[in-house]
Design an enzyme around this catalytic site. Structure first.
Site, short mmCIF file in Angstrom:
data_model
loop_
_atom_site.label_atom_id
_atom_site.label_comp_id
_atom_site.label_asym_id
_atom_site.label_seq_id
_atom_site.Cartn_x
_atom_site.Cartn_y
_atom_site.Cartn_z
N LYS A 1 0.76 -1.29 0.05
CA LYS A 1 -0.13 -0.06 -0.01
C LYS A 1 0.84 1.34 0.15
O LYS A 1 1.74 1.50 0.73
CB LYS A 1 -0.94 -0.02 1.19
N ASP B 1 -1.98 10.18 -6.06
CA ASP B 1 -0.54 9.97 -6.28
C ASP B 1 -0.19 8.51 -6.38
O ASP B 1 0.81 8.11 -6.59
CB ASP B 1 0.32 10.86 -5.79
N GLY B 2 -1.14 7.68 -5.71
CA GLY B 2 -0.76 6.29 -5.26
C GLY B 2 0.27 6.17 -4.29
O GLY B 2 0.58 5.02 -4.09
N ARG C 1 0.40 -5.52 3.22
CA ARG C 1 -0.91 -6.08 3.97
C ARG C 1 -0.67 -7.45 3.45
O ARG C 1 -0.63 -7.69 2.35
CB ARG C 1 -2.00 -5.44 3.64
N ASP D 1 -16.75 0.07 -0.60
CA ASP D 1 -15.42 -0.37 -1.20
C ASP D 1 -14.28 -0.75 0.27
O ASP D 1 -13.10 -1.26 -0.11
CB ASP D 1 -14.80 0.67 -1.81
N ASN D 2 -14.56 -0.52 1.19
CA ASN D 2 -13.89 -0.88 2.44
C ASN D 2 -14.57 -2.18 3.37
O ASN D 2 -13.94 -2.37 4.32
CB ASN D 2 -13.71 0.34 3.27
P1 AMP Z 1 -10.07 4.96 0.97
O1 AMP Z 1 -10.82 5.85 1.63
O2 AMP Z 1 -8.65 4.69 1.56
O3 AMP Z 1 -10.72 3.72 0.98
O4 AMP Z 1 -9.96 5.11 -0.62
C1 AMP Z 1 -11.01 5.30 -1.44
C2 AMP Z 1 -10.49 5.12 -2.89
O5 AMP Z 1 -9.51 6.13 -3.22
C3 AMP Z 1 -9.73 3.85 -3.28
O6 AMP Z 1 -9.92 3.56 -4.60
C4 AMP Z 1 -8.37 4.06 -3.04
O7 AMP Z 1 -7.35 3.23 -3.82
C5 AMP Z 1 -8.20 5.86 -3.66
N1 AMP Z 1 -7.16 6.50 -2.90
C6 AMP Z 1 -7.01 6.96 -1.82
N2 AMP Z 1 -5.91 7.59 -1.48
C7 AMP Z 1 -5.12 7.60 -2.52
C8 AMP Z 1 -3.96 8.10 -3.06
N3 AMP Z 1 -3.19 8.45 -2.28
N4 AMP Z 1 -3.72 7.64 -4.39
C9 AMP Z 1 -4.58 7.14 -5.11
N5 AMP Z 1 -5.40 6.73 -4.91
C10 AMP Z 1 -6.07 6.82 -3.81
MG MG Z 2 -10.28 1.82 0.78
#
Ligand code: AMP
Ligand code: MG
Length: 524
Positions: free
Chosen positions: A125, A137-138, A195, A272-273
């Site tokens: 991650k 930015d991933g 993870r 999605d979580n």
């Molecule tokens: P999360 O709220 O962390 O569950 O993220 C919701 C969505 O946003 C998921 O598709 C994540 O992969 C994407 N996401 C969150 N933070 C980033 C990041 N820094 N770069 C790219 N995608 C992100």
């Molecule tokens: Mg998520």
């Protein structure tokens, strides 16, 4: 470079359809469950912490954790031989609304490995862009990576179904983040966590294909999930899909009951979580109840509606299951099995939540006024700010022969302002204890037996919000000792650990409104 003793056993990529494009350009992916991607090479990776327990699960020794290959592979610098990393495609309902395609925007699966008869997915991650990164930015920052690494392991040892964390690495690169989304971005240290879970499939992994009206891919994914993760169910039949949905209801119920038991608040229960295996996944702005307050949420992004507050978590699981049911419906085209499973969830939650509280109170058997006893407790716990963890842990020291005053004295340590109690508050507490003591006297178990049972369900140590924050602040300055100390502490949350007694304490006053302690955002 010596190889790591990992036995690769990919089935996700072998059995499910892949996106035909191999670049990481942002795009809508159709008819596929994943896209091949390559992790970003970090400029100067360093290992901050590794979990020997998680390493053992996948067949790595403590020696392996210290190797250069380990550092390289789990920071994204080097690929495992024969591996083809991938990002998973999923959609999701976020805060009550369909958000379309989401996907692994900052997570990359390295491979699946098998060890001791189990198959595990290894996922980095924070290792760079994927087709699903949208405008981000991933990457991941150190603070959220420390939180995910420590909490995954803490939850496991608390007995809560969860993904695990193998390693926490610094990338040596900087990442720009606007922590409170208030127009003040700053550079932070970048990090990568590895993870580990049986699968990272989510409710949203199924929803995306239903939303795309792609029954074929949905069916393949459902059959795959049943085959590998619900093997007692027959794949490929309507009955099988119905049984699968019911099984997901069961596992999700178990997960949320555990959350309520230990006072964990996930913070972002979007579909999605939600793991299809009923594991706790995606540790973001999560938190732990300190003062018992059903309205509390750690997520400041959600502070207005408090959709994901402690007291609503079961309703939110239910809501999410309903969305999963809508997605799976197209495989069965009958409502009845879904309605029945959802009804079952509602009824069982009420039953199991009550049983969970009886266990926390150290009560066995059934007494007519038990429901009232539990309901009244939830009320008195909110009269004045009362620390949930300390309250239940201290409660196990109460003896059947004590008076209500003596019992109340035992739990005063849990009150945040014991010197400011009003007479009415003390009276309400004493009347609850009067009822509790009467009930205890109906128990055939001795005080010592009851205490042992209570201490096995009421943790002494949880990863309080301020504790993780202290570890983050020290790590920012290059001191990683507290990460190790909290990791050690969280391995035995139900044991006394006298040398760790300082962590059995109420949240310090400075942490009440501090960012990172009681206020967190999704900015990770
Ligand atoms: P999360 O709220 O962390 O569950 O993220 C919701 C969505 O946003 C998921 O598709 C994540 O992969 C994407 N996401 C969150 N933070 C980033 C990041 N820094 N770069 C790219 N995608 C992100
Ligand atoms: Mg998520």
């Amino acid at each position: 470079m010596p190889k790591l003793p990992l036995k690769q056993a990919d089935c996700f990529t072998k059995e499910l359809p892949a996106d035909s494009l191999l670049t990481n350009e942002r795009r809508q992916v159709k008819g596929a469950c994943f896209s091949y991607v390559t992790p970003r090479v970090p400029s100067q990776p360093s290992l901050l912490h590794a979990s020997a327990k998680t390493a053992e699960l996948v067949g790595l020794t403590e020696e392996d954790l210290e190797s250069e290959t380990f550092l390289n592979v789990f920071s994204g610098k080097e690929l495992l031989s024969n591996s083809k990393p991938y990002a998973m495609c999923y959609g999701g309902h976020q805060f009550g609304h369909w958000a379309g395609q989401l996907g692994d925007g900052r997570a990359i699966n390295l491979a699946e490995v098998s060890h001791a008869g189990e198959r595990w997915a290894l996922q980095l991650k924070g290792s760079g862009e994927t087709p699903y990164s949208r405008s981000a930015d991933g990457l991941a920052v150190l603070r959220s990576s420390i939180r995910e690494h420590l909490c995954s392991e803490a939850m496991y040892h608390l007995g809560v179904p969860t993904s695990r964390s193998l390693s926490l690495m610094l990338t040596g690169d900087e990442v720009l983040r606007d922590v409170m989304y208030d127009g003040n971005p700053a550079y932070e240290k970048g990090a990568v966590v590895c993870r580990v879970a049986k699968s990272f499939l989510r409710f949203g992994s199924f929803e995306i294909h239903a939303a795309n009206r792609d029954k074929e891919t949905l069916r393949k994914l459902a059959d795959y999930t049943i085959r590998h993760h619900y093997p007692t169910i027959e794949a490929g039949t309507k009955k099988g899909y119905a049984d699968f949905f019911k099984a997901v209801c069961e596992r999700s119920l178990t997960m949320v009951i555990h959350w309520q038991r230990v006072g964990f608040v996930h913070g972002v229960m979007n579909t999605d979580n939600m793991s299809i295996l009923g594991d706790t996944i995606d540790y973001g702005p999560y938190g732990w109840l300190e003062g018992y307050d059903p309205n509390w949420t750690p997520n400041t992004t959600d502070s207005q509606h408090r959709r994901y507050r402690y007291g609503s978590q079961a309703d939110m699981v239910f809501w999410n299951l309903h969305k999963l049911a809508n997605a799976l419906y197209i495989l069965i085209e009958e409502e009845q099995p879904f309605v029945e499973a959802l009804e079952w969830f509602r009824n069982q939650y009420a039953i199991q939540e009550h049983e969970m509280h009886l266990n926390k109170l150290g009560l066995t058997g059934v007494e007519p006024r038990d429901i009232e006893l539990v309901a009244d407790l939830k009320g008195v716990l909110q009269l004045v700010e009362t620390d949930m963890t300390i309250f239940f842990r201290r409660l196990s020291s109460v003896k059947k022969t004590q008076t209500e005053q003596e019992a109340f004295d035992l739990i005063q340590e849990a009150l945040y302002s014991p010197d400011e109690l009003k007479v009415e508050t003390i009276d309400q507490w004493k009347s609850w204890f009067a009822h509790y003591l009467l009930r205890l006297r109906k128990e055939s178990r001795t005080d010592a037996e009851r205490q042992a049972n209570m201490n096995a369900v009421n943790p002494k140590y949880v990863l309080r919000n301020y504790m993780a924050q202290l570890a983050i602040e020290a790590a920012d300055k290059g001191d990683y000792a507290l990460i190790e100390e909290l990791y050690q502490l969280s391995q035995k949350p139900y044991e006394e650990q006298p040398h760790m007694q300082k962590w059995f304490a109420k949240r310090p006053e400075w942490a009440r409104v501090k960012i990172g302690c009681s206020m967190l955002s999704c900015s990770s």
